[in-house]
Design a protein around this motif. Structure first.
Motif, PDB file in Angstrom:
ATOM      1  N   UNK A 186       0.733  -1.419   0.020  1.00 28.34           N
ATOM      2  CA  UNK A 186      -0.032  -0.039   0.013  1.00 28.34           C
ATOM      3  C   UNK A 186       0.732   1.294  -0.023  1.00 28.34           C
ATOM      4  N   UNK A 187       1.931   1.030   0.649  1.00 26.94           N
ATOM      5  CA  UNK A 187       2.735   2.411   0.518  1.00 26.94           C
ATOM      6  C   UNK A 187       3.510   2.590  -0.729  1.00 26.94           C
ATOM      7  N   UNK A 188       3.789   1.623  -1.240  1.00 28.47           N
ATOM      8  CA  UNK A 188       4.318   1.577  -2.677  1.00 28.47           C
ATOM      9  C   UNK A 188       3.330   2.226  -3.767  1.00 28.47           C
ATOM     10  N   UNK A 189       2.042   1.847  -3.483  1.00 26.74           N
ATOM     11  CA  UNK A 189       0.981   2.519  -4.307  1.00 26.74           C
ATOM     12  C   UNK A 189       1.131   4.004  -3.988  1.00 26.74           C
ATOM     13  N   UNK A 190       1.061   4.276  -2.630  1.00 28.18           N
ATOM     14  CA  UNK A 190       0.895   5.653  -2.385  1.00 28.18           C
ATOM     15  C   UNK A 190       2.174   6.535  -2.926  1.00 28.18           C
ATOM     16  N   UNK A 191       3.324   5.929  -2.910  1.00 30.34           N
ATOM     17  CA  UNK A 191       4.297   6.539  -3.707  1.00 30.34           C
ATOM     18  C   UNK A 191       4.253   6.660  -5.077  1.00 30.34           C
ATOM     19  N   UNK A 192       3.758   5.555  -5.655  1.00 33.62           N
ATOM     20  CA  UNK A 192       3.620   5.747  -7.088  1.00 33.62           C
ATOM     21  C   UNK A 192       2.556   6.947  -7.544  1.00 33.62           C
ATOM     22  N   UNK A 193       1.424   6.890  -6.838  1.00 34.80           N
ATOM     23  CA  UNK A 193       0.444   7.825  -7.017  1.00 34.80           C
ATOM     24  C   UNK A 193       1.048   9.366  -7.018  1.00 34.80           C
ATOM     25  N   UNK A 194       2.100   9.585  -6.016  1.00 33.11           N
ATOM     26  CA  UNK A 194       2.528  10.736  -5.614  1.00 33.11           C
ATOM     27  C   UNK A 194       3.613  11.229  -6.814  1.00 33.11           C
ATOM     28  N   UNK A 195       4.373  10.089  -7.285  1.00 36.11           N
ATOM     29  CA  UNK A 195       5.348  10.504  -8.195  1.00 36.11           C
ATOM     30  C   UNK A 195       4.416  10.684  -9.494  1.00 36.11           C
ATOM     31  N   UNK A 196       3.596   9.996  -9.804  1.00 37.07           N
ATOM     32  CA  UNK A 196       2.615  10.598 -11.084  1.00 37.07           C
ATOM     33  C   UNK A 196       2.065  11.777 -10.849  1.00 37.07           C
ATOM     34  N   UNK A 197       1.660  12.204  -9.826  1.00 40.21           N
ATOM     35  CA  UNK A 197       0.740  13.482  -9.737  1.00 40.21           C
ATOM     36  C   UNK A 197       1.779  14.509  -9.885  1.00 40.21           C
ATOM     37  N   UNK A 198       3.090  14.274  -9.328  1.00 40.66           N
ATOM     38  CA  UNK A 198       4.196  15.299  -9.544  1.00 40.66           C
ATOM     39  C   UNK A 198       4.406  15.543 -10.808  1.00 40.66           C
ATOM     40  N   UNK A 199       4.319  14.533 -11.621  1.00 44.35           N
ATOM     41  CA  UNK A 199       4.663  14.507 -13.133  1.00 44.35           C
ATOM     42  C   UNK A 199       3.194  15.471 -13.648  1.00 44.35           C
ATOM     43  N   UNK A 200       2.251  15.072 -13.295  1.00 50.26           N
ATOM     44  CA  UNK A 200       1.170  15.732 -14.096  1.00 50.26           C
ATOM     45  C   UNK A 200       0.812  17.084 -13.722  1.00 50.26           C
ATOM     46  N   UNK A 201       1.699  17.385 -12.395  1.00 59.91           N
ATOM     47  CA  UNK A 201       1.401  18.976 -12.066  1.00 59.91           C
ATOM     48  C   UNK A 201       2.931  19.652 -12.332  1.00 59.91           C
ATOM     49  N   UNK A 202       3.600  18.926 -13.031  1.00 56.99           N
ATOM     50  CA  UNK A 202       4.735  19.316 -13.843  1.00 56.99           C
ATOM     51  C   UNK A 202       5.981  19.822 -12.845  1.00 56.99           C
ATOM     52  N   UNK A 203       5.817  18.993 -11.892  1.00 56.74           N
ATOM     53  CA  UNK A 203       7.028  19.342 -10.785  1.00 56.74           C
ATOM     54  C   UNK A 203       8.316  18.759 -11.073  1.00 56.74           C
ATOM     55  N   UNK A 204       8.527  17.953 -12.126  1.00 57.53           N
ATOM     56  CA  UNK A 204       9.926  17.360 -12.366  1.00 57.53           C
ATOM     57  C   UNK A 204      10.013  15.949 -11.992  1.00 57.53           C
ATOM     58  N   UNK A 205      11.415  15.645 -12.055  1.00 59.58           N
ATOM     59  CA  UNK A 205      11.775  14.263 -12.044  1.00 59.58           C
ATOM     60  C   UNK A 205      11.354  13.698 -10.615  1.00 59.58           C
ATOM     61  N   UNK A 206      10.617  12.503 -10.739  1.00 55.15           N
ATOM     62  CA  UNK A 206      10.531  11.611  -9.617  1.00 55.15           C
ATOM     63  C   UNK A 206      10.906  10.070  -9.739  1.00 55.15           C
ATOM     64  N   UNK A 207      11.331   9.606  -8.626  1.00 58.29           N
ATOM     65  CA  UNK A 207      11.687   8.033  -8.812  1.00 58.29           C
ATOM     66  C   UNK A 207      11.034   7.591  -7.520  1.00 58.29           C
ATOM     67  N   UNK A 208      10.550   6.416  -7.883  1.00 63.05           N
ATOM     68  CA  UNK A 208      10.305   5.249  -6.711  1.00 63.05           C
ATOM     69  C   UNK A 208      11.131   3.942  -7.109  1.00 63.05           C
ATOM     70  N   UNK A 209      11.975   3.778  -6.063  1.00 62.09           N
ATOM     71  CA  UNK A 209      12.798   2.423  -6.026  1.00 62.09           C
ATOM     72  C   UNK A 209      12.046   1.550  -5.068  1.00 62.09           C
ATOM     73  N   UNK A 210      11.778   0.201  -5.705  1.00 59.41           N
ATOM     74  CA  UNK A 210      11.121  -0.728  -5.218  1.00 59.41           C
ATOM     75  C   UNK A 210      11.683  -1.903  -4.847  1.00 59.41           C
TER      76      UNK A 210
END
Lengths: 247, 70
Positions: A186-210
């Motif tokens: 569930x934490x991974x899903x939350x992290x992926x959600x945040x990373x994708x939202x960052x991109x959709x809002x134009x915040x720049x490079x995001x990475x989720x290491x799993x």
């Protein structure tokens, strides 16, 4: 009866993935599918896979994919994002692809702060090619190219990609998660959600290491590989948010 | 009748056992039947105890489990 959980529709219904039993590649691609369904961006999602087991996803998922030359997924994503800035562009790479063959492209893309997302799967070994040592292999961990286990004097130390990229100025968000129990899924899903939202809002490079497992090449059954993650992988690769410039 | 109902899509199951390990109520077990890929797929054995938490579905790598609330 009310349906409360079922398979995401972003995975083709008539196909069963060829991943080994207990492999968490399937878990992560399922989470990605759930996230893009919830964000309602399936139609503009582009998955850029690396080479290796991670590349097998192209046969099973039901949205756009590109398979990049070995290690060059971040370079392809940089170009894709410039050509199609409204799309949700994310790479999906294993440790061999992202941290070994593609090290230059990965670090350069993060340094430019390209507005896309990297999903980096760290299982400490090369999966598809037969269990060779990866940059992320733990000290003492056996691999087909290190039959006595990884020795620091000969092979160097495990590479912590999240911490390395954290030293750069540009990245917006870096988090390390795992999939070894329901809480971490569930934490991974939350992290992926945040990373994708960052991109959709134009915040720049995001990475989720799993941090995941490779039961076949670790030589363990799926249950033992869960214990190996808990006891060996997580002390070396501690979970948590490594960098968050957005808050 | 329990609070939840579980349906296992037999052909997607690879018998890894994650759902069995993490089910808090011991609802699931590896069955004796074999699916098209040769795996002994998971079957609910104790459905009356199911609380519809959907942990089995979320941990299943291959999305083989559907969870319903009764």
């Amino acid at each position: 009866m009310e349906l409360i959980y079922s398979r995401t529709k972003t995975i083709q219904e008539d196909k069963v993935s060829g991943f080994c039993p207990g492999c968490m590649h399937s878990t992560v691609i399922k989470l990605i599918g759930e996230v893009i369904e919830e964000l309602d961006v399936v139609d503009k999602s582009v998955l850029i896979t690396g080479i290796g087991c991670c590349g097998l996803h192209m046969d099973y998922i039901a949205y756009d994919t590109i398979t990049a030359p070995h290690g060059r997924a971040c370079a392809v994503a940089t170009g894709m994002k410039k050509a199609s800035p409204d799309s949700l562009i994310f790479t999906y790479q294993g440790d061999g692809d992202f941290a070994s063959i593609g090290l230059a492209e990965s670090v350069s893309a993060a340094n430019r702060g390209g507005n896309f997302t990297v999903i980096f799967i760290n299982n400490g070994i090369y999966g598809m090619t037969g269990g060779q040592m990866a940059p992320t292999t733990l000290l003492g961990m056996k691999a087909s190219t290190a039959p006595k286990g990884r020795i620091a004097e000969e092979h160097g130390y495990p590479m912590h990609m999240s911490e390395i990229l954290d030293k750069l100025t540009a990245p917006a968000y870096i988090e390390r998660t795992s999939c070894n129990n329901p809480q971490n899924v569930m934490k991974t899903k939350k992290a992926i959600t945040k990373a994708f939202k960052n991109q959709l809002e134009g915040k720049g490079f995001s990475m989720v290491e799993i941090v995941t497992s490779c039961p076949t090449n670790w030589g363990l059954d799926p249950m033992k590989s869960l214990e190996f993650i808990e006891e060996k992988m997580l002390p070396e690769y501690p979970l948590g948010v490594i960098r968050d410039t957005i808050g | 009748m329990g609070k939840g109902t579980i349906k296992v899509v037999a052909d997607r199951c690879k018998s890894c056992g994650y759902c069995i390990k993490f089910c808090p109520k011991g609802v699931l077990a590896i069955g004796k039947n074999v699916n098209a890929k040769g795996y002994e797929y998971v079957e609910p054995v104790n459905m009356d105890d199911c609380i519809a938490c959907a942990i089995c579905g979320r941990i299943c790598p291959d999305g083989a489990i559907e969870v319903y609330k009764n």
